[in-house]
Structures are given as C-alpha cells and as structure tokens.
Design a protein around this motif. Sequence first.
Motif, PDB file in Angstrom:
ATOM      1  N   PRO A 109      37.465  27.594  43.407  1.00  0.00           N
ATOM      2  CA  PRO A 109      37.042  28.974  43.679  1.00  0.00           C
ATOM      3  C   PRO A 109      35.994  29.056  44.778  1.00  0.00           C
ATOM      4  O   PRO A 109      35.125  28.190  44.911  1.00  0.00           O
ATOM      5  N   THR A 113      36.802  34.521  44.861  1.00  0.00           N
ATOM      6  CA  THR A 113      37.286  34.255  43.503  1.00  0.00           C
ATOM      7  C   THR A 113      36.183  34.486  42.476  1.00  0.00           C
ATOM      8  O   THR A 113      36.426  35.046  41.404  1.00  0.00           O
ATOM      9  N   TYR A 116      35.852  38.172  41.961  1.00  0.00           N
ATOM     10  CA  TYR A 116      36.997  38.677  41.206  1.00  0.00           C
ATOM     11  C   TYR A 116      36.877  38.286  39.730  1.00  0.00           C
ATOM     12  O   TYR A 116      37.133  39.102  38.832  1.00  0.00           O
ATOM     13  N   TYR A 117      36.473  37.054  39.478  1.00  0.00           N
ATOM     14  CA  TYR A 117      36.307  36.539  38.121  1.00  0.00           C
ATOM     15  C   TYR A 117      35.278  37.363  37.339  1.00  0.00           C
ATOM     16  O   TYR A 117      35.496  37.703  36.174  1.00  0.00           O
ATOM     17  N   SER A 156      44.130  29.030  46.728  1.00  0.00           N
ATOM     18  CA  SER A 156      44.007  30.234  45.902  1.00  0.00           C
ATOM     19  C   SER A 156      42.944  31.171  46.463  1.00  0.00           C
ATOM     20  O   SER A 156      43.121  32.396  46.470  1.00  0.00           O
ATOM     21  N   GLU A 157      41.846  30.621  46.962  1.00  0.00           N
ATOM     22  CA  GLU A 157      40.775  31.438  47.545  1.00  0.00           C
ATOM     23  C   GLU A 157      41.277  32.191  48.770  1.00  0.00           C
ATOM     24  O   GLU A 157      41.012  33.391  48.927  1.00  0.00           O
ATOM     25  N   LEU A 160      43.800  34.969  47.616  1.00  0.00           N
ATOM     26  CA  LEU A 160      43.132  36.090  46.958  1.00  0.00           C
ATOM     27  C   LEU A 160      42.356  36.929  47.971  1.00  0.00           C
ATOM     28  O   LEU A 160      42.326  38.161  47.882  1.00  0.00           O
ATOM     29  N   ILE A 173      46.092  31.105  41.906  1.00  0.00           N
ATOM     30  CA  ILE A 173      44.974  31.982  41.558  1.00  0.00           C
ATOM     31  C   ILE A 173      44.767  32.015  40.049  1.00  0.00           C
ATOM     32  O   ILE A 173      43.635  31.924  39.556  1.00  0.00           O
ATOM     33  N   SER A 176      43.133  28.821  38.906  1.00  0.00           N
ATOM     34  CA  SER A 176      41.709  28.803  39.244  1.00  0.00           C
ATOM     35  C   SER A 176      40.893  29.603  38.237  1.00  0.00           C
ATOM     36  O   SER A 176      39.857  29.134  37.732  1.00  0.00           O
ATOM     37  N   LEU A 177      41.354  30.803  37.901  1.00  0.00           N
ATOM     38  CA  LEU A 177      40.622  31.681  36.986  1.00  0.00           C
ATOM     39  C   LEU A 177      40.624  31.138  35.564  1.00  0.00           C
ATOM     40  O   LEU A 177      39.599  31.203  34.860  1.00  0.00           O
TER      41      LEU A 177
END
Length: 270
Positions: A109, A113, A116-117, A156-157, A160, A173, A176-177
């Motif tokens: 992340p 990210t 967003y998380y 993923s970063e 996103l 993504i 990752s989350l």
Amino acid sequence: MKKLQFGYHMKLTFSDYVKNHRFSLKCVPHDNDLQKIENMSVEVYPDNVTSEDEDSYGNITLFGYTNELHNSFGFDVNGIAVTGREEYEKADELHKIGIFKYQTPKTKPGLRTLEYYQKLDLKRFDSALDKASAIMEGLSNSFQYVQGVTNMSTTSEEALTGGSGVCQDYAHIMLSLCRMEGIPCRYVAGMMMGEGLSHAWVEIWNDRKWLGFDPTNYKLVGDEYIKISNGRDSEDCLVNQGIFIGNVTQIQDVNVVVEEVVDEGIVGIN
C-alpha cells in the motif's frame, strides 16, 4: 454443481524467428475440493514439453525447450470441469497460511491505498468475511472496469490511484486491503463462464477454509468458475514465462470458452 466444458487458447506471434526457447506454463486446472477435471487434453506448439511438476503453491507447471526456429508459440487446453463440489477449499495445513498475510511488491500500500483503507472503516466489522465483503462492495462502487489503462506490471497502488483497471487490478487491490486487516488471502487465476478471457479473483482464509470473492463482478465465487492457479499475487500465477534468442516484438492472443454441459447438450454459450 455444474459440468463445464472449457477451452483455453493462447498464441504468441513473433515479428521474426526465434530459437533456444525455454518456457514454463501455468495453464492447466487440477482437481481440488471445488472441482474435478475430466477428459483434459493439453497441446503445446512447437511440441516440446519436457516435464510437468507442481510449484510450492500446488499449481501444475509445464516446462519445455525447443531449439528449432519458430515465429509463433502457444498452447491449447481443453476438458471438462465438474464444479461446485464444495463451497470452499479446506486449509488444514496452517503452516502454509502465514505467507499469504504479507504484502508483495504488487500489493504494497501507498498513500492512496492508506487513504482508501481508512475511509472503509473496517474496524466496525468483527469477522474476516464481513470485512472482505465490505472491501468488495467498496471496490464495486469506486473502481471501474476499463481495459487498456493498466498492464501486467501495474501495482495495486497505481491502479487504485488511476481509479480503473481489469480483474488483475481488482484482485491486487483487494489483496492489499485484506492484508492490511491481517486477513490471509491469495490471488487466483482461472476461467469463468461468459468472460471470453482468463479471469482473476481472490480467496480469503477463514476458519480453515479458503473462500472465493470476485471483486470485478461483485459476487462470491461459485460453480461457474474454474480455478487454474493461486499464489501471493499475479506473479505467482503467470500463465507463460520464457526466454529465447531473437530480437523480436510479440503479439499475444488469448481466447477462453467456458460452456455448461447439460444432458449431452451445451447451454450457456458465451
């Protein structure tokens, strides 16, 4: 439970002839708790498969080498998959789960990210299933499926941040989350009815079970899916890897057909 007839075709066309081609392929589905594979045939051209083995994640890997000049390379995998035998894969070997808790270069992340998380506020949920469902719902609402804006190396970063991508990006993504929440999870490559291409989704570990989530289509994985491979991210599930001698460009063509077989007839043609 479904009986699915599948065909997975991949062809690389080179701009000139190459030689001394060594390759490894992860294109073959295998039996597990979810599915049983029947009447399978595998053809690789040029026809030079030399061995078959399992990698550390249980994925079937074909290895080969050809020294002859060729300007195309590919494979055809055809067969029947009886799917939906169970709703999950068992995960009894707990010492193999830990590796799926850690981020990889593809899922690490960044600032986007993390932001967003925090907005997902996953602490309000108690179970891994509820958290994974919330992550999948969030991606369905905020991330768009668009082809051509990302590639195999996109993280993923990066995806996103761009706000759009394909199934590989949805999966990275979500991985990752989930890992930010301490949920063991793995990337899955396979096939799905109605896609026409290969597909990717996520499995999370919960109560000694691997449960499938498809964030691209915002649904739980069911009997319309055929699993080929799994790993920490897409790098562990690359369908084709190889080296050869030749200064060329290449074009890849992939075609996947999955059809339901009912009473010796075929329905649900995509």
